[in-house]
Design a protein around this motif. Structure first.
Motif, PDB file in Angstrom:
ATOM      1  N   SER A  57      42.864 -27.260 -75.208  1.00 41.76           N
ATOM      2  CA  SER A  57      41.718 -26.365 -75.398  1.00 41.76           C
ATOM      3  C   SER A  57      40.911 -26.193 -74.113  1.00 41.76           C
ATOM      4  N   GLU A  60      42.998 -23.931 -71.891  1.00 40.34           N
ATOM      5  CA  GLU A  60      42.955 -22.558 -72.400  1.00 40.34           C
ATOM      6  C   GLU A  60      41.620 -21.896 -72.067  1.00 40.34           C
ATOM      7  N   ASP A  61      40.532 -22.648 -72.161  1.00 41.39           N
ATOM      8  CA  ASP A  61      39.219 -22.102 -71.789  1.00 41.39           C
ATOM      9  C   ASP A  61      39.194 -21.737 -70.308  1.00 41.39           C
ATOM     10  N   GLY A  63      41.797 -20.987 -68.465  1.00 39.38           N
ATOM     11  CA  GLY A  63      42.657 -19.812 -68.322  1.00 39.38           C
ATOM     12  C   GLY A  63      41.961 -18.531 -68.745  1.00 39.38           C
ATOM     13  N   ALA A  64      41.236 -18.571 -69.847  1.00 39.71           N
ATOM     14  CA  ALA A  64      40.514 -17.385 -70.323  1.00 39.71           C
ATOM     15  C   ALA A  64      39.426 -16.994 -69.321  1.00 39.71           C
ATOM     16  N   ASP A  67      41.164 -15.284 -66.456  1.00 37.18           N
ATOM     17  CA  ASP A  67      41.545 -13.920 -66.835  1.00 37.18           C
ATOM     18  C   ASP A  67      40.349 -12.976 -66.743  1.00 37.18           C
ATOM     19  N   ASP A  68      39.232 -13.427 -67.274  1.00 38.97           N
ATOM     20  CA  ASP A  68      38.015 -12.608 -67.225  1.00 38.97           C
ATOM     21  C   ASP A  68      37.592 -12.344 -65.784  1.00 38.97           C
ATOM     22  N   ARG A 117      48.138 -17.865 -63.388  1.00 36.68           N
ATOM     23  CA  ARG A 117      46.792 -17.328 -63.143  1.00 36.68           C
ATOM     24  C   ARG A 117      46.306 -17.679 -61.734  1.00 36.68           C
TER      25      ARG A 117
END
Length: 177
Positions: A57, A60-61, A63-64, A67-68, A117
């Motif tokens: 988690s 993933e945070d 990575g998000a 992405d943003d 990323r």
């Protein structure tokens, strides 16, 4: 209710990171995380079934957020500055966790897609140039920002690390300094 669940999730992540930093990932248990949170293991299981789920988690945070960032910023200096802000405000401890526990977390980190990323981030810092010097400058600028934040104990201020990273990325950007 969703806000409360998110708050609990973030609290679990924060406490787990603290415990992982103190004892190491492999030496920490869900029981200890639950005890530190003052909740039952069953309550912790509601959000995360395993330590791996907690780390996943966190990655993933990260990575998000990358992405943003890659969607919002396109100019190399602004991109590095925004990335440094993410590292300093949220993801430095996560980077430190991954660096200190590379062997144990290798498979989890690979599954999170962070490598792709980071490659995209590096490419954007290069600004489309294929010049080997630009490539190396982009890599070193990232290292200046990342390693400074992931270090434990007193280190260089984030502002200094970012300034060095920006100077590496774009030498001569501040004439006279």
């Amino acid at each position: 209710m969703a806000g409360r669940r998110t708050d609990t999730r973030e609290r679990i992540q924060r406490v787990a990171l603290e415990l992982f930093a103190e004892q190491g990932y492999e030496a920490s248990s869900l029981r200890e995380i639950a005890e530190r949170l003052n909740v039952t293991k069953a309550a912790l299981y509601y959000h995360f079934r395993t330590k791996e789920d907690i780390v996943t988690s966190l990655l993933e945070d990260w990575g998000a957020a990358l992405d943003d960032l890659l969607e919002r910023e396109s100019r190399p200096a602004e991109l590095l500055t925004a990335y440094a802000g993410l590292v300093e405000s949220r993801f430095g401890p996560v980077m430190g966790l991954v660096q200190r526990n590379t062997t144990a977390l290798k498979a989890i980190a690979a599954g999170a897609g962070l490598a792709d990323r980071m490659i995209r981030l590096h490419e954007r810092l290069c600004g489309g140039s294929a010049d080997p010097e630009v490539d190396l400058r982009a890599r070193l600028a990232l290292v200046a920002v990342q390693l400074n934040s992931a270090e434990s104990g007193p280190g260089t201020s984030p502002e200094v690390a970012l300034a060095v990273g920006l100077d590496i990325l774009s030498p001569g950007r501040n004439p006279g300094t």
